[in-house]
Design a protein around this motif. Structure first.
Motif, PDB file in Angstrom:
ATOM      1  N   UNK A   2       0.890  -1.261   0.101  1.00 51.14           N
ATOM      2  CA  UNK A   2       0.098  -0.009   0.023  1.00 51.14           C
ATOM      3  C   UNK A   2       0.776   1.223   0.089  1.00 51.14           C
ATOM      4  N   UNK A   3       0.512   2.061  -0.875  1.00 51.27           N
ATOM      5  CA  UNK A   3       1.522   3.430  -1.186  1.00 51.27           C
ATOM      6  C   UNK A   3       0.686   4.415  -1.211  1.00 51.27           C
TER       7      UNK A   3
ATOM      8  N   UNK B 178      -4.204   6.459  -0.462  1.00 55.49           N
ATOM      9  CA  UNK B 178      -3.591   5.001  -0.439  1.00 55.49           C
ATOM     10  C   UNK B 178      -4.244   4.216  -1.373  1.00 55.49           C
ATOM     11  N   UNK B 179      -3.234   3.536  -2.242  1.00 59.79           N
ATOM     12  CA  UNK B 179      -3.737   2.414  -3.040  1.00 59.79           C
ATOM     13  C   UNK B 179      -2.916   1.245  -2.771  1.00 59.79           C
ATOM     14  N   UNK B 180      -3.597   0.119  -2.711  1.00 59.46           N
ATOM     15  CA  UNK B 180      -2.877  -1.235  -2.683  1.00 59.46           C
ATOM     16  C   UNK B 180      -2.867  -1.904  -3.979  1.00 59.46           C
TER      17      UNK B 180
ATOM     18  N   UNK C 161       7.449  -0.929  -9.136  1.00 62.52           N
ATOM     19  CA  UNK C 161       6.358  -1.821  -9.430  1.00 62.52           C
ATOM     20  C   UNK C 161       5.056  -1.043  -9.293  1.00 62.52           C
ATOM     21  N   UNK C 162       5.107  -0.180  -8.377  1.00 62.37           N
ATOM     22  CA  UNK C 162       3.766   0.560  -7.944  1.00 62.37           C
ATOM     23  C   UNK C 162       3.599   1.431  -9.016  1.00 62.37           C
TER      24      UNK C 162
ATOM     25  N   UNK D 103      -7.574   5.257 -13.800  1.00 64.43           N
ATOM     26  CA  UNK D 103      -6.931   6.152 -13.109  1.00 64.43           C
ATOM     27  C   UNK D 103      -6.661   5.796 -11.447  1.00 64.43           C
ATOM     28  N   UNK D 104      -5.949   6.374 -10.442  1.00 64.51           N
ATOM     29  CA  UNK D 104      -5.726   5.729  -9.341  1.00 64.51           C
ATOM     30  C   UNK D 104      -6.998   5.796  -8.563  1.00 64.51           C
TER      31      UNK D 104
END
Ligand code: NI
Length: 169
Positions: free
Chosen positions: A89-90, A103-105, A131-132, A145-146
């Motif tokens: 998660x970043x 935050x997106x996993x 990678x993210x 989109x995120x």
């Protein structure tokens, strides 16, 4: 150095599934150079062609830290061929949604197949920020989109603010 105008969400171009590139000519090479210039100037760590109005499967990324030498990737037709079950998660942002973060996993590691700027096929194993970032950019060329990874409540709140920001741009 050429910087291109960045398309802000919401925009139908950012919802488009982009076309495969069948030939890497001068036009495509120049586009990738201009995309890198645009990304570094923003500044950002990744940029996808639809963000500069071109609906082709082309992305650029550079996740080197500020004290490290530049590590640009120019990727044509990038594809996730393997990703891990474990997630990372970043907090993500996007040059098409300036000022918004969430935050997106995503899978923590990813194997990516692509064609480089010289027309050579490459396969790399990535983890961490790279990678993210690559997964975020591959989403872009699929029209994602995120904010599409967030709840509709959060997404609509951000998009509403973007509609207002676009009017004031
Ligand atoms: Ni983005």
């Amino acid at each position: 150095m050429t910087t291109l105008p960045i398309v802000w969400a919401p925009d139908p171009i950012l919802k488009t599934k982009c076309a495969h590139v069948t030939f890497i000519g001068e036009e495509e090479k120049q586009l990738m150079k201009d995309m890198l210039d645009t990304m570094y100037a923003a500044p950002g760590v990744g940029l996808a062609a639809p963000q500069v109005g071109i609906t082709k499967r082309i992305i650029v990324v550079d996740c080197a830290r500020t004290n490290e030498p530049a590590a640009p990737y120019q990727m044509v037709n990038p594809e996730l061929i393997k990703s891990s079950m474990d997630e990372l998660t970043n907090e993500e942002g996007c040059l098409s949604l300036p000022g918004h973060y969430a935050d997106v996993s995503r899978p923590a590691t990813a194997r990516v197949k692509y064609i480089d700027e010289n027309g050579c096929q490459q396969i790399i194993d990535t983890d961490g920020l790279l990678a993210v970032c690559i997964q975020h950019e591959i989403d872009h060329i699929n029209g994602i989109l995120f904010v599409d990874h967030l709840s509709s409540l959060k997404r609509n709140m951000i998009l509403k603010k973007m509609v207002k920001a676009k009017k004031e741009r």
